[in-house]
Scaffold this motif. Structure first.
Motif, PDB file in Angstrom:
ATOM      1  N   LYS A 120      63.094 -32.551  28.669  1.00 24.71           N
ATOM      2  CA  LYS A 120      62.980 -32.109  30.050  1.00 24.71           C
ATOM      3  C   LYS A 120      61.809 -31.138  30.158  1.00 24.71           C
ATOM      4  CE  LYS A 120      66.123 -31.033  33.725  1.00 24.71           C
ATOM      5  NZ  LYS A 120      67.470 -30.685  34.062  1.00 24.71           N
ATOM      6  N   TYR A 121      60.806 -31.503  30.949  1.00 26.51           N
ATOM      7  CA  TYR A 121      59.698 -30.606  31.242  1.00 26.51           C
ATOM      8  C   TYR A 121      58.989 -31.128  32.475  1.00 26.51           C
ATOM      9  CZ  TYR A 121      56.672 -34.022  28.896  1.00 26.51           C
ATOM     10  OH  TYR A 121      56.017 -35.148  28.518  1.00 26.51           O
ATOM     11  N   SER A 122      58.100 -30.318  33.050  1.00 21.96           N
ATOM     12  CA  SER A 122      57.404 -30.744  34.263  1.00 21.96           C
ATOM     13  C   SER A 122      56.006 -31.236  33.906  1.00 21.96           C
ATOM     14  CB  SER A 122      57.313 -29.585  35.256  1.00 21.96           C
ATOM     15  OG  SER A 122      56.568 -28.539  34.700  1.00 21.96           O
ATOM     16  N   TYR A 123      55.471 -32.120  34.746  1.00 19.65           N
ATOM     17  CA  TYR A 123      54.147 -32.689  34.522  1.00 19.65           C
ATOM     18  C   TYR A 123      53.098 -31.911  35.300  1.00 19.65           C
ATOM     19  CZ  TYR A 123      56.333 -36.726  32.450  1.00 19.65           C
ATOM     20  OH  TYR A 123      57.046 -37.547  31.621  1.00 19.65           O
ATOM     21  N   GLU A 124      51.913 -31.848  34.761  1.00 17.31           N
ATOM     22  CA  GLU A 124      50.756 -31.312  35.463  1.00 17.31           C
ATOM     23  C   GLU A 124      49.713 -32.411  35.488  1.00 17.31           C
ATOM     24  OE1 GLU A 124      51.275 -26.793  33.752  1.00 17.31           O
ATOM     25  OE2 GLU A 124      49.302 -27.684  33.853  1.00 17.31           O
ATOM     26  N   ILE A 169      53.382 -42.502  38.118  1.00 16.20           N
ATOM     27  CA  ILE A 169      53.835 -41.486  39.063  1.00 16.20           C
ATOM     28  C   ILE A 169      55.125 -40.890  38.533  1.00 16.20           C
ATOM     29  CG2 ILE A 169      52.749 -42.466  41.121  1.00 16.20           C
ATOM     30  CD1 ILE A 169      55.437 -43.608  41.929  1.00 16.20           C
ATOM     31  N   SER A 170      55.351 -39.650  38.881  1.00 15.30           N
ATOM     32  CA  SER A 170      56.575 -38.966  38.525  1.00 15.30           C
ATOM     33  C   SER A 170      57.246 -38.548  39.821  1.00 15.30           C
ATOM     34  CB  SER A 170      56.259 -37.741  37.662  1.00 15.30           C
ATOM     35  OG  SER A 170      57.435 -37.077  37.293  1.00 15.30           O
ATOM     36  N   THR A 171      58.490 -38.968  40.006  1.00 16.33           N
ATOM     37  CA  THR A 171      59.231 -38.634  41.217  1.00 16.33           C
ATOM     38  C   THR A 171      60.574 -38.033  40.834  1.00 16.33           C
ATOM     39  OG1 THR A 171      60.450 -40.717  41.426  1.00 16.33           O
ATOM     40  CG2 THR A 171      58.208 -40.672  42.339  1.00 16.33           C
ATOM     41  N   GLN A 172      61.342 -37.688  41.834  1.00 16.16           N
ATOM     42  CA  GLN A 172      62.692 -37.174  41.594  1.00 16.16           C
ATOM     43  C   GLN A 172      63.562 -38.229  40.910  1.00 16.16           C
ATOM     44  OE1 GLN A 172      63.986 -34.188  42.246  1.00 16.16           O
ATOM     45  NE2 GLN A 172      62.345 -33.256  43.440  1.00 16.16           N
ATOM     46  N   LYS A 173      63.232 -39.495  41.088  1.00 16.91           N
ATOM     47  CA  LYS A 173      64.038 -40.589  40.534  1.00 16.91           C
ATOM     48  C   LYS A 173      63.580 -41.047  39.160  1.00 16.91           C
ATOM     49  CE  LYS A 173      65.394 -42.107  45.018  1.00 16.91           C
ATOM     50  NZ  LYS A 173      66.521 -42.802  45.482  1.00 16.91           N
ATOM     51  N   PHE A 190      60.068 -41.359  36.031  1.00 18.41           N
ATOM     52  CA  PHE A 190      58.649 -41.490  35.689  1.00 18.41           C
ATOM     53  C   PHE A 190      58.352 -42.979  35.599  1.00 18.41           C
ATOM     54  CE2 PHE A 190      55.190 -41.567  32.486  1.00 18.41           C
ATOM     55  CZ  PHE A 190      54.286 -40.731  33.123  1.00 18.41           C
ATOM     56  N   PHE A 191      57.374 -43.466  36.370  1.00 18.10           N
ATOM     57  CA  PHE A 191      57.106 -44.893  36.459  1.00 18.10           C
ATOM     58  C   PHE A 191      55.686 -45.198  36.007  1.00 18.10           C
ATOM     59  CE2 PHE A 191      60.251 -43.654  39.560  1.00 18.10           C
ATOM     60  CZ  PHE A 191      61.269 -44.553  39.318  1.00 18.10           C
ATOM     61  N   VAL A 192      55.532 -46.207  35.160  1.00 18.34           N
ATOM     62  CA  VAL A 192      54.239 -46.651  34.649  1.00 18.34           C
ATOM     63  C   VAL A 192      54.075 -48.105  35.051  1.00 18.34           C
ATOM     64  CG1 VAL A 192      52.854 -47.039  32.577  1.00 18.34           C
ATOM     65  CG2 VAL A 192      54.397 -45.072  32.688  1.00 18.34           C
ATOM     66  N   PHE A 193      52.866 -48.482  35.502  1.00 22.65           N
ATOM     67  CA  PHE A 193      52.644 -49.854  35.952  1.00 22.65           C
ATOM     68  C   PHE A 193      51.181 -50.236  35.741  1.00 22.65           C
ATOM     69  CE2 PHE A 193      52.278 -46.744  39.279  1.00 22.65           C
ATOM     70  CZ  PHE A 193      51.044 -47.012  39.838  1.00 22.65           C
ATOM     71  N   PRO A 194      50.914 -51.542  35.548  1.00 21.87           N
ATOM     72  CA  PRO A 194      49.527 -51.985  35.423  1.00 21.87           C
ATOM     73  C   PRO A 194      48.882 -52.058  36.799  1.00 21.87           C
ATOM     74  CG  PRO A 194      50.987 -53.855  35.260  1.00 21.87           C
ATOM     75  CD  PRO A 194      51.871 -52.623  35.351  1.00 21.87           C
TER      76      PRO A 194
END
Length: 142
Positions: A18-22, A129-133, A135-139
């Protein structure tokens, strides 16, 4: 919570923490009105008096430019496939985030939440993108 995944297979390869992204220092976020480029440098965009102008750096040819009467857009970043993300303003505050085809000026999405503007990995071209729901990675789509 975050976890490490193999992008190709989607298999989790690392534990979660658990940590936040910058924002990454390698991100091409435009914070000072300077130019932004596609990762392959085939397109560039900059804020002008009328809004955004896009050109081809190789030959200097203008691809398109906003005209008087259009809501001015401030360019933020390009995706690897030439989608330009930007913001419009009401006074001094951002009023909306949008995605525009960098080659045609066609608006692809508007009124995007700021947290849904993806960042892009320069080496892989993948967006994330990182959201409340999660972390999503996509091509990037071609």
């Amino acid at each position: 919570m975050t976890a490490t995944y193999d992008i190709a297979s989607g298999k989790q390869v690392g534990g979660s923490s658990k940590y936040s992204y910058e924002d990454s220092p390698a991100d091409t976020v435009n914070t000072e009105g300077s130019s932004v480029f596609t990762p392959d440098h085939s397109l560039a965009a900059a804020h002008t008096e009328q809004g955004t102008a896009v050109w081809q750096p190789a030959d200097g040819k203008e691809v398109w430019a906003q005209k008087e009467g259009e809501k001015a857009m401030q360019p933020l970043r390009f995706s690897p496939n030439g989608i330009l993300y930007g913001t419009t303003k009401d006074g001094f505050s951002p009023s909306g985030f949008l995605a525009v085809d960098g080659r045609t000026k066609k608006v692809l999405a508007k009124s995007l939440p700021e947290e849904n503007i993806p960042l892009f990995s320069q080496p892989s071209g993948y967006g994330y993108i990182s959201t409340q729901k999660g972390f999503f990675v996509f091509p990037a789509q071609g």
